[in-house]
Motif scaffolding. Structure first.
Motif, mmCIF file in Angstrom:
data_model
loop_
_atom_site.group_PDB
_atom_site.id
_atom_site.type_symbol
_atom_site.label_atom_id
_atom_site.label_comp_id
_atom_site.label_asym_id
_atom_site.label_seq_id
_atom_site.Cartn_x
_atom_site.Cartn_y
_atom_site.Cartn_z
ATOM 1 N N GLU A 148 -1.262 -3.527 -5.996
ATOM 2 C CA GLU A 148 -0.026 -3.723 -5.112
ATOM 3 C C GLU A 148 -0.408 -4.920 -4.336
ATOM 4 O OE1 GLU A 148 2.333 -0.817 -1.678
ATOM 5 O OE2 GLU A 148 1.078 -0.034 -3.520
ATOM 6 N N MET A 149 -1.523 -5.173 -3.488
ATOM 7 C CA MET A 149 -1.714 -6.127 -2.777
ATOM 8 C C MET A 149 -1.646 -7.520 -3.195
ATOM 9 S SD MET A 149 -4.528 -6.459 0.393
ATOM 10 C CE MET A 149 -5.688 -7.932 -0.363
ATOM 11 N N ALA A 150 -2.229 -7.643 -4.523
ATOM 12 C CA ALA A 150 -2.036 -8.791 -5.301
ATOM 13 C C ALA A 150 -0.471 -9.316 -5.556
ATOM 14 C CB ALA A 150 -2.844 -8.759 -6.843
ATOM 15 N N GLU A 151 0.017 -8.343 -5.697
ATOM 16 C CA GLU A 151 1.625 -8.545 -5.835
ATOM 17 C C GLU A 151 2.228 -9.054 -4.599
ATOM 18 O OE1 GLU A 151 2.842 -4.871 -7.257
ATOM 19 O OE2 GLU A 151 2.040 -5.103 -9.525
ATOM 20 N N VAL A 152 1.918 -8.334 -3.320
ATOM 21 C CA VAL A 152 2.534 -8.958 -2.185
ATOM 22 C C VAL A 152 1.955 -10.103 -1.637
ATOM 23 C CG1 VAL A 152 2.019 -8.351 0.414
ATOM 24 C CG2 VAL A 152 2.282 -6.370 -1.355
ATOM 25 N N PHE A 153 0.548 -10.677 -2.033
ATOM 26 C CA PHE A 153 0.289 -11.849 -1.786
ATOM 27 C C PHE A 153 0.307 -13.157 -2.842
ATOM 28 C CE2 PHE A 153 -2.033 -9.449 1.435
ATOM 29 C CZ PHE A 153 -1.516 -10.054 2.654
ATOM 30 N N LYS A 154 1.089 -12.790 -3.797
ATOM 31 C CA LYS A 154 1.171 -13.524 -5.033
ATOM 32 C C LYS A 154 1.410 -15.044 -4.674
ATOM 33 C CE LYS A 154 3.002 -13.852 -9.738
ATOM 34 N NZ LYS A 154 3.885 -13.263 -10.842
ATOM 35 N N GLY A 155 0.872 -15.991 -4.913
ATOM 36 C CA GLY A 155 1.064 -17.261 -4.941
ATOM 37 C C GLY A 155 0.434 -17.920 -3.509
ATOM 38 N N ARG A 156 0.022 -17.112 -2.693
ATOM 39 C CA ARG A 156 -0.484 -17.345 -1.165
ATOM 40 C C ARG A 156 -2.071 -17.739 -1.234
ATOM 41 N NH1 ARG A 156 2.360 -14.388 3.623
ATOM 42 N NH2 ARG A 156 4.420 -13.883 2.701
ATOM 43 N N LYS A 157 -2.463 -18.818 -0.634
ATOM 44 C CA LYS A 157 -3.890 -19.177 -0.471
ATOM 45 C C LYS A 157 -4.648 -18.517 0.130
ATOM 46 C CE LYS A 157 -6.546 -23.402 0.722
ATOM 47 N NZ LYS A 157 -6.509 -24.631 1.410
ATOM 48 N N GLN A 158 -4.090 -18.052 1.358
ATOM 49 C CA GLN A 158 -4.866 -16.800 2.174
ATOM 50 C C GLN A 158 -4.057 -15.681 2.236
ATOM 51 O OE1 GLN A 158 -5.488 -18.903 5.959
ATOM 52 N NE2 GLN A 158 -7.666 -18.854 5.596
ATOM 53 N N TRP A 159 -4.919 -14.723 2.260
ATOM 54 C CA TRP A 159 -4.460 -13.131 2.156
ATOM 55 C C TRP A 159 -4.713 -12.553 3.666
ATOM 56 C CZ3 TRP A 159 -4.852 -10.230 -3.061
ATOM 57 C CH2 TRP A 159 -4.662 -11.149 -4.353
ATOM 58 N N LEU A 160 -3.741 -12.862 4.488
ATOM 59 C CA LEU A 160 -3.902 -12.400 5.823
ATOM 60 C C LEU A 160 -3.604 -10.862 5.908
ATOM 61 C CD1 LEU A 160 -2.479 -15.421 7.760
ATOM 62 C CD2 LEU A 160 -4.707 -14.938 7.006
ATOM 63 N N MET A 161 -4.710 -10.072 6.489
ATOM 64 C CA MET A 161 -4.490 -8.772 6.707
ATOM 65 C C MET A 161 -3.474 -8.368 7.725
ATOM 66 S SD MET A 161 -4.939 -5.590 8.159
ATOM 67 C CE MET A 161 -6.178 -5.668 9.820
ATOM 68 N N GLU A 162 -3.168 -8.909 8.596
ATOM 69 C CA GLU A 162 -2.152 -8.737 9.581
ATOM 70 C C GLU A 162 -0.799 -8.606 8.829
ATOM 71 O OE1 GLU A 162 -0.728 -7.512 13.413
ATOM 72 O OE2 GLU A 162 -2.890 -7.831 12.683
ATOM 73 N N HIS A 163 -0.346 -9.385 8.017
ATOM 74 C CA HIS A 163 0.903 -9.286 7.318
ATOM 75 C C HIS A 163 0.860 -8.150 6.407
ATOM 76 C CE1 HIS A 163 4.075 -10.545 4.488
ATOM 77 N NE2 HIS A 163 3.420 -10.265 3.599
ATOM 78 N N PHE A 164 -0.185 -7.754 5.709
ATOM 79 C CA PHE A 164 -0.184 -6.602 4.701
ATOM 80 C C PHE A 164 -0.332 -5.389 5.843
ATOM 81 C CE2 PHE A 164 -3.184 -3.470 3.364
ATOM 82 C CZ PHE A 164 -2.431 -2.811 2.060
ATOM 83 N N TYR A 165 -0.987 -5.300 6.902
ATOM 84 C CA TYR A 165 -1.055 -4.334 7.904
ATOM 85 C C TYR A 165 0.342 -3.850 8.514
ATOM 86 C CZ TYR A 165 -2.110 -1.853 12.289
ATOM 87 O OH TYR A 165 -2.008 -0.991 13.417
ATOM 88 N N ARG A 166 1.164 -4.768 8.821
ATOM 89 C CA ARG A 166 2.572 -4.518 9.261
ATOM 90 C C ARG A 166 3.344 -3.865 8.260
ATOM 91 N NH1 ARG A 166 3.862 -9.723 13.528
ATOM 92 N NH2 ARG A 166 1.933 -9.535 14.702
ATOM 93 N N ARG A 167 3.309 -4.571 6.871
ATOM 94 C CA ARG A 167 4.038 -3.951 5.962
ATOM 95 C C ARG A 167 3.991 -2.677 5.747
ATOM 96 N NH1 ARG A 167 5.975 -6.767 1.002
ATOM 97 N NH2 ARG A 167 5.967 -5.328 -0.717
ATOM 98 N N MET A 168 2.402 -2.121 5.885
ATOM 99 C CA MET A 168 2.069 -0.906 5.684
ATOM 100 C C MET A 168 2.583 -0.004 6.733
ATOM 101 S SD MET A 168 0.256 -0.418 2.762
ATOM 102 C CE MET A 168 -0.806 0.817 3.012
ATOM 103 N N ARG A 169 2.519 -0.505 7.864
ATOM 104 C CA ARG A 169 2.949 0.383 8.960
ATOM 105 C C ARG A 169 4.375 0.770 8.925
ATOM 106 N NH1 ARG A 169 0.619 -1.071 14.339
ATOM 107 N NH2 ARG A 169 2.537 -0.316 15.136
ATOM 108 N N GLN A 170 5.383 -0.229 8.576
ATOM 109 C CA GLN A 170 6.743 -0.085 8.503
ATOM 110 C C GLN A 170 7.089 0.719 7.257
ATOM 111 O OE1 GLN A 170 7.699 -4.147 8.085
ATOM 112 N NE2 GLN A 170 8.655 -4.126 9.958
ATOM 113 N N ARG A 171 6.350 0.715 6.075
ATOM 114 C CA ARG A 171 6.590 1.378 4.799
ATOM 115 C C ARG A 171 6.343 2.863 4.940
ATOM 116 N NH1 ARG A 171 3.272 0.435 -1.054
ATOM 117 N NH2 ARG A 171 3.931 2.194 -1.916
#
Length: 523
Positions: A148-171
């Motif tokens: 799942e996370m690879a799909e979220v960050f596909k094409g990004r050079k850095q995989w920043l946790m804060e972006h992922f964390y906010r997405r998880m909080r909302q979801r």
């Protein structure tokens, strides 16, 4: 008189394998009893020997596996437990499984998805070659899938946790108000959670250690007799880790009610007066799946809504479980195999001998390493900003550091340990996970702990026999890696200071650092 014939085992149509970190008695597998299903748990040298493990880690996992086997039998399930000293034990998971399939005449083997790549690959490859059906099912533990996370960050050079964390909080609607915004108006309260624990009368008192005490000296004797090698204090007569779900739930309740309120403020603090401060010590129960992350997060969120714990403490704790834990798992599965072998900075120094004894003059390392050897535990700042900090500054081989962390900590399983060590701690992935190396001189350690008080080395000195090794190693690290790190936007201030030190001052620091690296064992 007829000769007695050997008894024929009761046949089974399906064997279900349970690994040592799959100790969830509430998995859907156990919802119904089936006489044709046998649950298999195995203590095998394959798993004890792939790295050198802390004695408590081996002992606690074996004891918890045996406890789950007992629980399943009492619930009416058929269980085959292969102990480390069983004569029939092949000491290899595939070999033992093949023998058991033949023994029971089973036509189907099922296993829950392993969380370590090496086991997943081994079972998948071996299973494809078998004449019987081999099926893998979910462990029903994590919030996210492996990919799942690879799909979220596909094409990004850095995989920043804060972006992922906010997405998880909302979801998952965690700490989200009725308007769909973060509770308190902000996503992250990290700036409120960086206080040292003061040595004053008004400092919050530590809660009692209410974990159960187990005597597993007989099991430890069996492990030793089987020839299993280990290091660290086994504490076999007083093992202090939850070994089943009931004990884990009791410890969770204790943490939420007595400790969580102060967790946030002091989550980065370190002290020689306590090995645990206000940390949860839930990671062993979580990573062996006695507890589900969902219920841990729900308990913390409920404490906030009930007014029993402040928002910065609850948000900081939730970030570790819902954010960081799921995030590093995504990193692991997206970049294995090979992530554990990354070495972006080209570090190759061997570990000093005192990593195995704790016998060093550096008081911070003496305490953090010594505590790790004594309790198979150190909290995340000790791991990152004391031990990992020194390892990175000194140029220790990240693969060797990884193997030590994987072996020494009771909660360390490869999926969670590799990204934390190779990525966060050692910057060996070149910045995929962390936006900068997490290193410091003595100043940070002194600010967040009492380690520098009474130390053999002087925290303020940069040169000389009594100068704190962190100081010269810190500046030398950035000078050595300027070609790689010089353009990092988070390190601008560091390199501006370094520029002002060019000349004799920096030359002296680098010469001293080089001398330190030639005699790490003596520090």
């Amino acid at each position: 008189m007829s000769t007695p014939q050997p008894s024929t085992p009761q046949r089974a149509h399906t064997l279900r394998l349970l690994l040592g970190d799959q100790l969830n008695p509430e998995h859907s597998w156990f919802a119904a009893q089936d006489e044709g299903v046998v649950y298999v748990l195995m203590e095998v040298r394959q798993e004890t020997d792939y790295v050198l493990h802390h004695a408590q880690k081996i002992l606690a996992i074996f004891a918890a596996m045996r406890d789950l086997a007992r629980h399943l039998r009492e619930a009416g399930h058929r269980v085959r437990y292969v102990a480390i000293d069983d004569a029939s034990n092949r000491q290899s998971m595939p070999d033992s499984l093949a023998a058991l399939m033949a023994h029971y005449g089973a036509h189907t083997l099922q296993y829950q998805h392993p969380d370590e790549w090496r086991l997943d690959e081994q079972l998948r490859t071996w299973g494809a070659e078998q004449p019987f059906t081999v099926q893998a099912v979910s462990s029903e533990h994590f919030y996210t899938t492996r990919t799942e996370m690879a799909e979220v960050f596909k094409g990004r050079k850095q995989w920043l946790m804060e972006h992922f964390y906010r997405r998880m909080r909302q979801r998952h609607s965690v700490l989200i108000d009725e308007a769909g915004e973060p509770e308190g108006g902000q996503w992250n309260y990290d700036h409120d959670n960086r206080k040292p624990w003061p040595d004053t009368k008004d400092a919050p008192a530590l809660p009692p250690d209410a974990r159960p005490t187990h005597d597993h000296s007989a099991l430890w004797a069996t492990i030793q007799a089987a020839g299993v090698q280990s290091f660290g204090n086994p504490q076999a007569h007083a093992l202090r880790w939850p070994l089943n779900r009931a004990e884990a739930l009791a410890w969770l309740d204790h943490f939420i009610t007595t400790t969580l309120p102060h967790f946030g403020a002091y989550e980065d603090a370190m002290s020689t007066r306590s090995s645990r401060l206000f940390h949860s010590l839930l990671s062993f129960a979580l990573n062996t799946k006695m507890l589900r992350p969902h219920e841990v997060v729900q308990r913390a969120q409920a404490a906030y809504h009930a007014g029993a714990a402040p928002l910065p403490a609850v948000e900081g704790f939730v970030r570790q479980i819902l954010g960081w834990r799921e995030y590093v798992r995504g990193i692991y599965w997206a970049h294995m195999p090979g992530y554990d072998e990354r070495n972006a900075l080209g570090h190759h120094m061997p570990l000093p001998e005192w990593f195995w004894t704790g016998n060093t003059h550096m008081r911070c390392m003496q305490h953090a390493v010594g505590q790790s050897l004594e309790h198979a535990y150190a909290h995340h700042i000790q791991r990152l900003m004391v031990i990992g900090n020194f390892a990175l500054l000194a140029g220790l081989d990240p693969a060797a550091v990884h193997r030590w962390y994987l072996g020494v900590y009771i909660d360390a399983f490869e999926w969670v340990e590799v990204p934390n060590t190779v990525g966060m701690s050692q910057f060996a992935d070149g910045g995929l996970l962390a936006t900068k190396p997490y290193v410091s001189s003595a100043a940070y350690i002194d600010r967040m702990s009492d380690y520098c008080k009474g130390c053999h080395y002087d925290k303020k000195q940069k040169l000389g026999d009594r100068a704190c090794p962190y100081n010269a190693l810190y500046w030398d690290f950035f000078a050595r890696n300027e070609g790689t790190l010089g353009n990092n936007f988070r390190l601008g201030m560091v390199y501006r200071q370094l520029q002002k030190m060019q000349g004799p001052q920096l030359d002296a620091l680098r010469e001293h650092a080089a001398s330190l690296r030639t005699r790490l064992d003596a520090l």
